[in-house]
Design an enzyme around this catalytic site. Structure first.
Site, PDB file in Angstrom:
ATOM      1  N   LYS A   1       0.810  -1.235   0.000  1.00 42.29           N
ATOM      2  CA  LYS A   1       0.000   0.000   0.000  1.00 42.29           C
ATOM      3  C   LYS A   1       0.847   1.291   0.000  1.00 42.29           C
ATOM      4  CE  LYS A   1      -3.495  -0.430  -0.591  1.00 42.29           C
ATOM      5  NZ  LYS A   1      -3.996  -0.854  -1.943  1.00 42.29           N
TER       6      LYS A   1
ATOM      7  N   ARG B   1      -7.786   4.625  -3.768  1.00 42.36           N
ATOM      8  CA  ARG B   1      -9.148   4.612  -3.206  1.00 42.36           C
ATOM      9  C   ARG B   1      -9.344   5.812  -2.293  1.00 42.36           C
ATOM     10  NH1 ARG B   1      -8.050  -0.908  -1.992  1.00 42.36           N
ATOM     11  NH2 ARG B   1      -9.329  -2.357  -3.178  1.00 42.36           N
TER      12      ARG B   1
END
Ligand SMILES: Nc1ncnc2c1ncn2[C@@H]1O[C@H](COP(=O)(O)OS(=O)(=O)O)[C@@H](OP(=O)(O)O)[C@H]1O
Length: 602
Positions: free
Chosen positions: A250, A565
Site C-alpha cells: 500500500k 481509493r
C-alpha cells in the site's frame, strides 16, 4: 517479301537498268530470269544445308562468307551497294560504351531468313575487362545474398511476433479470468491486483503489447498483458529478476513498477509471484520462478514485485541465495496513511465478500466451530438459484479464506492471525517485541486468537472502524493490528540489512512518488545503472483520479480504481495519537536508511 524474292527483284531491277533500251514489257524474258534465279537460290541452299547452324556458331565468319559468296555474283555493283548499306547499318547500330556494346544488323546473321530486314539489330556484349566483371558479379551476388537474408530475417521475425501476440492474447484471457476471481482478494495474498483504466474513467483492454489496444469495457488486472510498445524480438529469454520491489504494501508498489516499465531497459513480471514468501512456490525451485518472468533482452533489467517479501522473515536469505548482488527497491509511505490505506483495502474486500456470502454461505471446514455470527450478519435473501451463484460465491469465499489469517489480525488477533500470507510472516507479537524492546506487549496481551467463520470475520471487518481497530478503549495503540505492525518499517528492514549491504537497497519515498514521480524515478534509474529516460512527458495529472497517470505511445492509462481509493474519514485525534506512536519507530527507520523522510510526528 523473302530474301530470295528481294534478291530476285533487286537483280531484276539491276538487269533492267543494264538493258535499258531493250523492250520494257518483255515479260517472257523476265519470267525466265526469275526462274533462273530461283534455281540458283535452291542450289545455294542445297550447297549450304547447315547455314543457320554456322550462323549460330560463327556469325561474323558467316557474315563474311555470305558477302564473299555474293561478291562472286555477276552483279558486283549490287553487292557493293548492299555491303555499303550494311556497313551504314553497322555504324548506326554501334554504340561507343565502356562495356563494348555492339549492335549488328540481324540480317548479318540471318541473310537467308524469311524476315530479315537490314534495319534489324541484335545486341552483342563483350567483356573487355574480366577483372572488373568479376568484381561486378561479386558485388551483385553479395547484394542478392543480403537481400535474401533481410527478407528471411523479416519473415522469421513476423512469425515469432505473431506467436508472441498469440501467447500474450492467451495470457490476457487467462488473466481476465483470474482477475475476476481475485478482484477482491486480500492484497497480502495477491499483493493487490492491478490494471490500468483509461484516463476517461473507462477501462482499457490489456491486449498484446504490439497491437493497438482495443477499447473495451472489460477491465483486466493482469499486468503481464499491459499494453506497451514492446515486442518480443528473437533472442530474448526469461531471466531471473535482477531487481526486486520488496514492499511496502500500500505504499505505491504497483505504481512504481508500472512507472519503471516506461523505461525501455526495464521488463516486469506480470503479477506478484510470491516466490520467496510462499513455501509452496519456493519449493518449486528457481526454474519455476524464472519461467514466471517476462522475456527480456540481454541488458534489460527484469523486476518483480511482491510487497509481502518485506515482512516475511525468511525472504532476505532466500533472495540472497538466488542472487547476492540483486538490487532491492523499498517504497515507503507515511506509516499512518499507509495503515489507513491498508484498512481501506481490507474493508473493501470484506464488504465485497459479505454480499454474496449472505445469499448462500458455502460450507466451510471450520464452519462447525463458528459461532453462527455469519448468519446474523447477512440478512439479505438471494433471488437467483444457489447453483447459478456458486462459482462467484466460491471464489469470494476462497479469497476471504486466504485473506482471513491476515484479517483476523486486523480484528486484533495475534499468533496465527498475524500471518500476512499463507507463507510464514513475522508474527505481530514478534514485531511488537522487536519494536518495543522489553516494554511492549500491553495491547497484544489483550488479544486472543479467535476462530470465526469467514462470514463473521468479514462482517466484523466491514463493521469496525479504523479507530476501533487501531486504538483500544483504554487509549493504547493496538500494536498487533496488522496494518499498524507493517508500518513499523525499521523492524522489517533490520532483517534485510542483516543480509544485504545498505547500498544494495534503495528507499523510495512513496508520498513523493504520488506528487512528483519523475524525481523518484530519476533516483531509481541512477540506482539501477540505467540512463535517465522516464520524464515528465510520460505523465499527466488526472484531476478525476487525483493521481498522475501514465502516457504511452499507444494511449494514456491510469492505475485501476483499487489504487487511489478514497480513504474513510479518520478521527484526527486518532491520527495524531498514532503519529506520536510512530515517531520513535520512524526515527529508528531514518537511522537505518540514513535519511530523514520528514514524516509528521503528530
Ligand atoms: N499514480 C498513482 N495512481 C494511483 N495510485 C498511486 C499512484 N501512485 C501511488 N499510488 C498509491 O499506490 C497505493 C497502492 O499501493 P500498492 O500498489 O503498493 O498496493 S498493493 O500493496 O499492491 O495493494 C495507493 O494507495 P491508496 O491511495 O490508499 O489506494 C496510492 O495512493
Amino acid at each position: 517479301m523473302t530474301a530470295a524474292k528481294r534478291r530476285a527483284s533487286s537483280s531484276n531491277s539491276s538487269g533492267s537498268s543494264n538493258t535499258s533500251g531493250s523492250s520494257n514489257g518483255n515479260e517472257q524474258h523476265s519470267q525466265q530470269q526469275h526462274l533462273q534465279l530461283q534455281q540458283q537460290q535452291q542450289q545455294q541452299q542445297h550447297a549450304q544445308p547447315n547455314e543457320y547452324q554456322q550462323l549460330l556458331q560463327h556469325p561474323h565468319h558467316h557474315y563474311q562468307q555470305h558477302y564473299n559468296s555474293n561478291s562472286n555474283s555477276s552483279n558486283t555493283q549490287q553487292y557493293h551497294q548492299r555491303q555499303q548499306q550494311h556497313q551504314a547499318t553497322l555504324r548506326d547500330c554501334s554504340v561507343k560504351l565502356p562495356l563494348d556494346i555492339l549492335w549488328l544488323p540481324k540480317s548479318a546473321m540471318r541473310p537467308a531468313g524469311p524476315d530479315t530486314s537490314p534495319t534489324d539489330c541484335i545486341l552483342v556484349v563483350g567483356v573487355s575487362r574480366p577483372k572488373l566483371a568479376v568484381v561486378f558479379l561479386t558485388v551483385m551476388l553479395i547484394s542478392l545474398f543480403l537481400t535474401f537474408h533481410v527478407l528471411y530475417d523479416s519473415a522469421v521475425y513476423n512469425i515469432q511476433a505473431a506467436q508472441a501476440v498469440h501467447e500474450r492474447h492467451r495470457l490476457s484471457m487467462t488473466a481476465s479470468a483470474s482477475a475476476l476471481a481475485s478482484s477482491s482478494s486480500s492484497s497480502s495474498s495477491s499483493g493487490g491486483s492491478f490494471s490500468f483504466s483509461s484516463s476517461a474513467g473507462g477501462a482499457s483492454n490489456h491486449l498484446p503489447v504490439f497491437v493497438k489496444p482495443v477499447p473495451s469495457s472489460n477491465q483486466l488486472s493482469h499486468p503481464m498483458v499491459f499494453p506497451s510498445s514492446r515486442v518480443h524480438f528473437p533472442k530474448t529469454s526469461r531471466r531471473l529478476p535482477q531487481a526486486l520491489i520488496i514492499g511496502v504494501r500500500k505504499c505505491g508498489t504497483r505504481a512504481l513498477l508500472e512507472m519503471l516499465y516506461l523505461h525501455p531497459r526495464i521488463q516486469k513480471a506480470g503479477g506478484e509471484v510470491h516466490f520467496f514468501d510462499r513455501d509452496e512456490n519456493y519449493l518449486k525451485g528457481l526454474e519455476w520462478y524464472r519461467k514466471k518472468m517476462p522475456h527480456s533482452f540481454r541488458g534489460q533489467i527484469t523486476i518483480e514485485k511482491s510487497p509481502s517479501y518485506f515482512v516475511s522473515p525468511e525472504v532476505p536469505e532466500r533472495v540472497r541465495a538466488m542472487n547476492a548482488s540483486i538490487k532491492l527497491l523499498l517504497i515507503v509511505r507515511e506509516p499512518v496513511t499507509r495503515a489507513i490505506s491498508d484498512y481501506t483495502q481490507l474493508r473493501s474486500h470484506a464488504a465485497t465478500a459479505i454480499l454474496p456470502l449472505a445469499e448462500k454461505d458455502p460450507p466451510s471446514p471450520k464452519e462447525s466451530s463458528g459461532s453462527g455470527a455469519g448468519g446474523g450478519a447477512g440478512g439479505g435473501g438471494g433471488s437467483g438459484t444457489a447453483a447459478a451463484k456458486m462459482p462467484t460465491q466460491s471464489l469470494l469465499y476462497a479469497k476471504l479464506q486466504s485473506a482471513r489469517g491476515y484479517d483476523n489480525a486486523l480484528l486484533g488477533g495475534s499468533g496465527a492471525g498475524a500471518k500476512e500470507t499463507k507463507g510464514k510472516t513475522v508474527s505481530s507479537s514478534l514485531v511488537r517485541r522487536q519494536a518495543l524492546g522489553s516494554g511492549g506487549g500491553v495491547a497484544g496481551a489483550a488479544m486472543t486468537t479467535t476462530t470465526m467463520s469467514p462470514m463473521a470475520s468479514a462482517a466484523q471487518m466491514a463493521a469496525k472502524s479504523f479507530e476501533e481497530l487501531a486504538i483500544f478503549p483504554n487509549g493504547t495503540v493496538n500494536e498487533a493490528y496488522r496494518p499498524l505492525s507493517i508500518s513499523m518499517y525499521h523492524v522489517h528492514l533490520h532483517r534485510w540489512l542483516e543480509v544485504f549491504p545498505r547500498e544494495q537497497l534503495l528507499v523510495v519515498n512513496g508520498d513523493r512518488l504520488i506528487e512528483d514521480p519523475v524525481s523518484q524515478l530519476k533516483r531509481i534509474e541512477a540506482f539501477l545503472g540505467i540512463e535517465h529516460r522516464v520524464n515528465s512527458e510520460h505523465f499527466y495529472f488526472n484531476e478525476t483520479k487525483g493521481f498522475y497517470c501514465l502516457r504511452y505511445d499507444n494511449g494514456d492509462r491510469c492505475l485501476r480504481e483499487t489504487k487511489g481509493r478514497k480513504h474513510p474519514h479518520v478521527d484526527p485525534v486518532v491520527v495524531s495519537r498514532l503519529r506520536k506512536f510512530f515517531a520513535e519507530y520512524n526515527q529508528r527507520f531514518y537511522e537505518l536508511v540514513g535519511e530523514d523522510l520528514g514524516w509528521p510526528e503528530e
